[in-house]
Structures are given as structure tokens and as C-alpha cells.
Write a protein that holds these residues in place. Sequence first.
Motif, PDB file in Angstrom:
ATOM      1  N   PRO A 117       0.936  -1.179  -0.190  1.00  0.00           N
ATOM      2  CA  PRO A 117       0.033   0.248  -0.037  1.00  0.00           C
ATOM      3  C   PRO A 117       0.917   1.323   0.110  1.00  0.00           C
ATOM      4  O   PRO A 117       0.515   2.289  -0.709  1.00  0.00           O
ATOM      5  CB  PRO A 117      -0.869  -0.090   1.259  1.00  0.00           C
ATOM      6  N   TRP A 118       1.853   1.177   0.685  1.00  0.00           N
ATOM      7  CA  TRP A 118       2.837   2.270   0.891  1.00  0.00           C
ATOM      8  C   TRP A 118       3.591   2.560  -0.852  1.00  0.00           C
ATOM      9  O   TRP A 118       3.650   3.631  -1.127  1.00  0.00           O
ATOM     10  CB  TRP A 118       4.104   2.117   1.848  1.00  0.00           C
ATOM     11  N   LEU A 119       3.901   1.402  -1.106  1.00  0.00           N
ATOM     12  CA  LEU A 119       4.577   1.368  -2.614  1.00  0.00           C
ATOM     13  C   LEU A 119       3.629   2.183  -3.637  1.00  0.00           C
ATOM     14  O   LEU A 119       4.165   2.853  -4.538  1.00  0.00           O
ATOM     15  CB  LEU A 119       5.230   0.049  -2.828  1.00  0.00           C
ATOM     16  N   TYR A 120       2.538   1.680  -3.483  1.00  0.00           N
ATOM     17  CA  TYR A 120       1.443   2.313  -4.319  1.00  0.00           C
ATOM     18  C   TYR A 120       1.238   3.741  -4.114  1.00  0.00           C
ATOM     19  O   TYR A 120       1.415   4.464  -5.268  1.00  0.00           O
ATOM     20  CB  TYR A 120       0.045   1.721  -3.882  1.00  0.00           C
ATOM     21  N   LYS A 121       1.234   4.305  -2.842  1.00  0.00           N
ATOM     22  CA  LYS A 121       1.170   5.710  -2.699  1.00  0.00           C
ATOM     23  C   LYS A 121       2.388   6.244  -3.218  1.00  0.00           C
ATOM     24  O   LYS A 121       2.429   7.336  -4.019  1.00  0.00           O
ATOM     25  CB  LYS A 121       1.188   5.713  -1.143  1.00  0.00           C
ATOM     26  N   HIS A 122       3.546   5.595  -3.001  1.00  0.00           N
ATOM     27  CA  HIS A 122       4.806   6.489  -3.272  1.00  0.00           C
ATOM     28  C   HIS A 122       4.801   6.551  -4.820  1.00  0.00           C
ATOM     29  O   HIS A 122       5.385   7.530  -5.315  1.00  0.00           O
ATOM     30  CB  HIS A 122       6.060   5.617  -2.931  1.00  0.00           C
ATOM     31  N   LEU A 123       4.558   5.597  -5.718  1.00  0.00           N
ATOM     32  CA  LEU A 123       4.547   5.576  -7.104  1.00  0.00           C
ATOM     33  C   LEU A 123       3.478   6.601  -7.572  1.00  0.00           C
ATOM     34  O   LEU A 123       3.684   7.395  -8.613  1.00  0.00           O
ATOM     35  CB  LEU A 123       4.389   4.139  -7.625  1.00  0.00           C
ATOM     36  N   ASP A 124       2.509   6.571  -6.896  1.00  0.00           N
ATOM     37  CA  ASP A 124       1.389   7.547  -7.431  1.00  0.00           C
ATOM     38  C   ASP A 124       2.106   8.794  -7.235  1.00  0.00           C
ATOM     39  O   ASP A 124       1.717   9.906  -7.851  1.00  0.00           O
ATOM     40  CB  ASP A 124       0.147   7.256  -6.262  1.00  0.00           C
ATOM     41  N   ASN A 125       2.700   9.120  -6.176  1.00  0.00           N
ATOM     42  CA  ASN A 125       3.223  10.417  -5.776  1.00  0.00           C
ATOM     43  C   ASN A 125       4.424  11.165  -7.102  1.00  0.00           C
ATOM     44  O   ASN A 125       4.259  12.023  -7.382  1.00  0.00           O
ATOM     45  CB  ASN A 125       3.893  10.518  -4.608  1.00  0.00           C
ATOM     46  N   GLU A 126       5.032   9.694  -7.110  1.00  0.00           N
ATOM     47  CA  GLU A 126       6.177  10.054  -8.233  1.00  0.00           C
ATOM     48  C   GLU A 126       5.315  10.314  -9.474  1.00  0.00           C
ATOM     49  O   GLU A 126       5.932  11.226 -10.214  1.00  0.00           O
ATOM     50  CB  GLU A 126       6.891   8.844  -8.540  1.00  0.00           C
TER      51      GLU A 126
HETATM   52  C1  LIG Z   1       2.658  11.248  -0.998  1.00  0.00           C
HETATM   53  O1  LIG Z   1       2.310  12.425  -0.960  1.00  0.00           O
HETATM   54  C2  LIG Z   1       1.566  12.949   0.117  1.00  0.00           C
HETATM   55  C3  LIG Z   1       1.287  14.392  -0.138  1.00  0.00           C
HETATM   56  O2  LIG Z   1       2.634  15.178  -0.378  1.00  0.00           O
HETATM   57  C4  LIG Z   1       2.496  12.848   1.360  1.00  0.00           C
HETATM   58  O3  LIG Z   1       1.723  13.446   2.643  1.00  0.00           O
HETATM   59  C5  LIG Z   1       2.552  11.144   1.510  1.00  0.00           C
HETATM   60  O4  LIG Z   1       3.554  10.994   2.664  1.00  0.00           O
HETATM   61  C6  LIG Z   1       3.222  10.674   0.326  1.00  0.00           C
HETATM   62  N1  LIG Z   1       3.152   9.239   0.497  1.00  0.00           N
HETATM   63  C7  LIG Z   1       4.412   8.519   0.191  1.00  0.00           C
HETATM   64  C8  LIG Z   1       4.302   7.021   0.378  1.00  0.00           C
HETATM   65  O5  LIG Z   1       5.332   9.047  -0.349  1.00  0.00           O
END
Ligand SMILES: *[C@@H]1O[C@H](CO)[C@@H](O)[C@H](O)[C@H]1NC(C)=O
Length: 283
Positions: free
Chosen positions: A244-253
Motif C-alpha cells: 500500500p505504501w509503494l502504491y502511494k509512493h509510485l502515485d506521488n512520483e
Molecule cells: C505522498 O504525498 C503526500 C502528499 O505530499 C504525502 O503526505 C505522503 O506521505 C506521500 N506518500 C508516500 C508514500 O510517499
Amino acid sequence: MKKMGVPGKILCVLMLLLHSSIQQQVFNDQETLHLPANYTVGWMETLDDENLALYGGFIAKCQAWSLENQLKAGIRFFDFRVFPLGKKLLIMHGPVYQYPNLKDALETIKTFLSKYKSETVLVRVKPVLFFKSKVPLLVGQMAKNDPDSWTDETIPNIGQRGKIVFVQKNAFRLGIRLYETAKHNDYIVTNVEKKKEKIIKHLTETTYEQYRADCVVLNYSSGTGMPRLRLDINPKSLAKQINPWLYKHLDNESKKSNPKPCFGVISMDFPGLDLIKKVIEFN
Ligand SMILES: *[C@@H]1O[C@H](CO)[C@@H](O)[C@H](O)[C@H]1NC(C)=O
Ligand SMILES: *[C@@H]1O[C@H](CO)[C@@H](O)[C@H](O)[C@H]1NC(C)=O
Ligand SMILES: CC(=O)N[C@H]1CO[C@H](CO)[C@@H](O)[C@@H]1O
């Protein structure tokens, strides 16, 4: 075999999927695969022939799906651990791949490729146990004159679709070269936060230009290996936390980077369809 390699190009990555149920599927340990009706199995179809030498998929070690289902879900990189028995090459972890021998596994991939001609599948064979030196020989006999297999060191252009592209590993010198970002002890996981730091480091490392010239970059991400120090962390429990974390990280990237980064092949354990889709989106 015709050479269409374009030196200087690299294997970029990724995965994919289009599943927009309320609950995101980032972790999967179920054997059955529920593909949405409109799932794009042949996700490489839209890739530009000229654009990249090749796109990777991801490795899915300790995967719950059968080989065929992994292919359907979008996985395009497989790591087979084999040992010779007579003229056969048997695969370790048989239950995961269903097929006890390499030939059958390769046939399954070929059948998939004959149906989804836009796709390319990377295969790495790792000799294990005994008679390791026989392995490259036996695989060579199987693949060298096979028009559906790529065994050159030159990275093929994505235009060379429908092939199994072999990837070198140590003494196994058949196919394209691979740069691995993981260091040996990266396998030992004692702390999920540390694991995340390492994944970010690996993902960043694979975007370095220097590795892109003549080899594919294998990005070791949530692939956990067997942690030695803590009994309460196993590949599955770790993947449950990391995915789930990796998904969010890739989404952010994917939101902040332009152009999108090329991560190389990303290795994951128990990815769910949405996580796969997220990686494929990087293409
Ligand atoms: C993704 O971006 C949000 C908003 O900038 C941040 O709060 C969050 O920690 C980031 N998540 C990851 C997994 O990098
Ligand atoms: C696939 O179907 C889902 C749900 O029916 C929908 O939300 C999604 O947009 C569709 N994707 C494509 C690419 O058509
Ligand atoms: C998935 C995979 O192949 N991971 C590799 C990561 O790096 C370690 C150490 O270099 C290898 O042993 C693994 O095979």
C-alpha cells in the motif's frame, strides 16, 4: 536471429491495470484472478516501437497466481530457479508456477505471446542446487535457434515483440545483461521503515543514466527474500505493509515527475492488480 538492438536504450518498466473498485487491490494472496472485463492484458500494445528498447514488467516472487494468470495480470519478468535432472530442467518452487519443468513454463509463456503478440516477456534462469554449469547449456539448446526466444546480449527494440527475452545471471550468460540495485544484505529485513528507505534508494538508483546504456536494471523493491532476523516478518506480511505504501509512493512520483521516471524492472511480492496497474502507468 535478426538484431534490432538499439544500444543506449534501456529497459524501462512496468505494470498495470484498471480496476476501480472502492477497495484498491495492492496486495493479493488469492489464487484466483478476477480481471475486470475491460482489463488491458496486452498493455505493451500502446508502446511506441521507437521509444524504448524494451519495457519490463515486474517480478513477482512468492506470487499466489499461476504463471498464466501472472501473465494476464501484466507481469512480464520471471525468475526461474532450476536444476537439471537428466535432460530436463526442473523448477524449484513448483507450486508457484504449476509447471515442474522449464520447458513447460516457457511453452506457457509462448502460448500467451502467440495470443498477445504485442507483449514481450523477460525470463531469468537461475541455476540452483547442483550441476549448475549444465543449466546454461541445456537452456541454450532449447533457446538458441528458437525464433521466439531472444538470447543475444544486445537489448532488443520493443519492435521485436512476441518474444521471450532471456536475461543473464552470473554464470548464466544467455541474453541481455541486468544490473541489480539490491545489495546482498538488503534481503534482511528487520524494520519496515528501513525497507521503505531502501526501496526509495533502489528506485532512484535505477533512474541513473549510467546504468541505462547497455543493460536492463532490475529494481528490487518489495521483493523481500527471506528475512533472517525476525520471525514475525515474512514476505507475505511484509508485502502487506509495503505494497500500500509503494502504491502511494509510485502515485506521488507519477504526479510530480515530468517526464516520468523509468524505474527498470520492479520486483514485488504479492502485488494486487491496482499496484500492477500503477507501475504499468509509468510506461
Ligand atoms: C505522498 O504525498 C503526500 C502528499 O505530499 C504525502 O503526505 C505522503 O506521505 C506521500 N506518500 C508516500 C508514500 O510517499
Ligand atoms: C473499466 O471498467 C471500470 C468499471 O466498470 C471503469 O471504471 C473503468 O474506467 C474502465 N476502464 C477502461 C479503460 O475502460
Ligand atoms: C528479485 C531478485 O532477483 N532479487 C535479487 C536482489 O538482489 C539479491 C542480491 O544481489 C539477489 O540475490 C536477488 O536475486
